[in-house]
Enzyme design. Sequence first.
Site, PDB file in Angstrom:
ATOM      1  N   LYS A  41      -8.759  23.087 -24.625  1.00 25.13           N
ATOM      2  CA  LYS A  41      -8.075  23.660 -25.802  1.00 25.13           C
ATOM      3  C   LYS A  41      -6.552  23.565 -25.716  1.00 25.13           C
ATOM      4  O   LYS A  41      -5.900  23.241 -26.690  1.00 25.13           O
ATOM      5  CB  LYS A  41      -8.510  25.106 -26.031  1.00 25.13           C
ATOM      6  N   ARG A 135     -11.887  42.138 -24.208  1.00 23.99           N
ATOM      7  CA  ARG A 135     -11.905  41.089 -25.212  1.00 23.99           C
ATOM      8  C   ARG A 135     -13.372  40.976 -25.626  1.00 23.99           C
ATOM      9  O   ARG A 135     -13.986  41.982 -25.930  1.00 23.99           O
ATOM     10  CB  ARG A 135     -11.304  39.783 -24.676  1.00 23.99           C
TER      11      ARG A 135
END
Length: 362
Positions: A41, A135
């Site tokens: 990414k 998260r």
Amino acid sequence: MNCLQDQFPQLVIDLDKLRKNLAALTGRCQDLLIEISPVVKAANALPEVARVMGEKARYLLTSRMDQVRRMKADGIATPIMMIRIPMLSELKEMVAFCDASLQSDLSVLRATEEAAARQGKTHSVILMQDLGDLREGFWYAEELVQAALEVEKQMPHLHLLGVGTNLSCYGSIKPDKRNMQGLASLAQEVEEAIGRPLEIVSGGASTSVYMVLDGSMPDKINHLRLGEIILNGTSGTGNPDFLHQDVFTLRAMVAECREKPSHPVGQLGLDAFGKTRVYQDRGIRRRAIVDVGRLDYGDPEDITPLQPGVQVLGASSDHTLLDVEDYPGDLKAGDVLEFGLSYGSTAFLCGSPSIHICYKNG
Ligand SMILES: *Cc1c(COP(=O)(O)O)cnc(C)c1O
């Protein structure tokens, strides 16, 4: 180098150093039977980078559908795992292009099953457990075990590939023996519930590597998802000395160089980004401007001049201001200066349309 070498700013990517970083980490993890899945990414899934990272991998990982789409168009053959928990709105495309995903919500799992059924596909999932970083992930182990059972028994188009966790992100929680042992126990619970072993127990990202190197990683953890430590040779829990930290180098061209006062002249207000800044008065000094700025790399603190006697003073959207008083030599417009990059600035630069990307040692 295969690029327009007279075009700037340039991001030089050394594919040989990238390959060496990956091989060095793969070797050390393999010794402990830990599989590495490379994360592309931050390199914006640039095809040359994705090809090197995916050469020997079972899965190539990214967090964004646009990168997935591009990798498919570029002919990257390695199966792709989506590592951002998917939105309901992207399931159709995700199931079409990705072989696997990280998941943390039962309603999304059910919708993924439906999308896979409609496309006549089997999609693999890793269920995420939140071990304190706050998260993504199930919070209660029982809830994850129930979801695992439902996937296993009632979702014929999903394959329960494993369990995993994410740390060192929002909550800055460091991977340690305690949370890794928690993940290992959870994996065991799931295996008892479904009556078979899981293929993957995914113990986090680059910040988990130090536990592999110091021998403290529990046996049950057999998978890591690695981006930063392969790309930049760094991680928040240490920078192993056997890795190259200069896979990426920014090269920028000097557009102005002259002596000026070091303190701005006039009434101080706000800078271009609405911030109040403090300036040190060091008298008249030689300064240079290179044509690359915050729009390209984000934060000027995330780039490090490689030439001696060059110091970053600050930046606007399009310019970086440098103190070059102590630069040995005569710097002038047209000269090129080089900068080392952090993970953050690497991620911005790989995605900036204004940057000319050059590959070395392809
Ligand atoms: C980005 C990401 C990773 C890789 O993190 P690095 O710090 O670059 O190694 C791993 N897992 C998930 C879910 C991610 O989003």
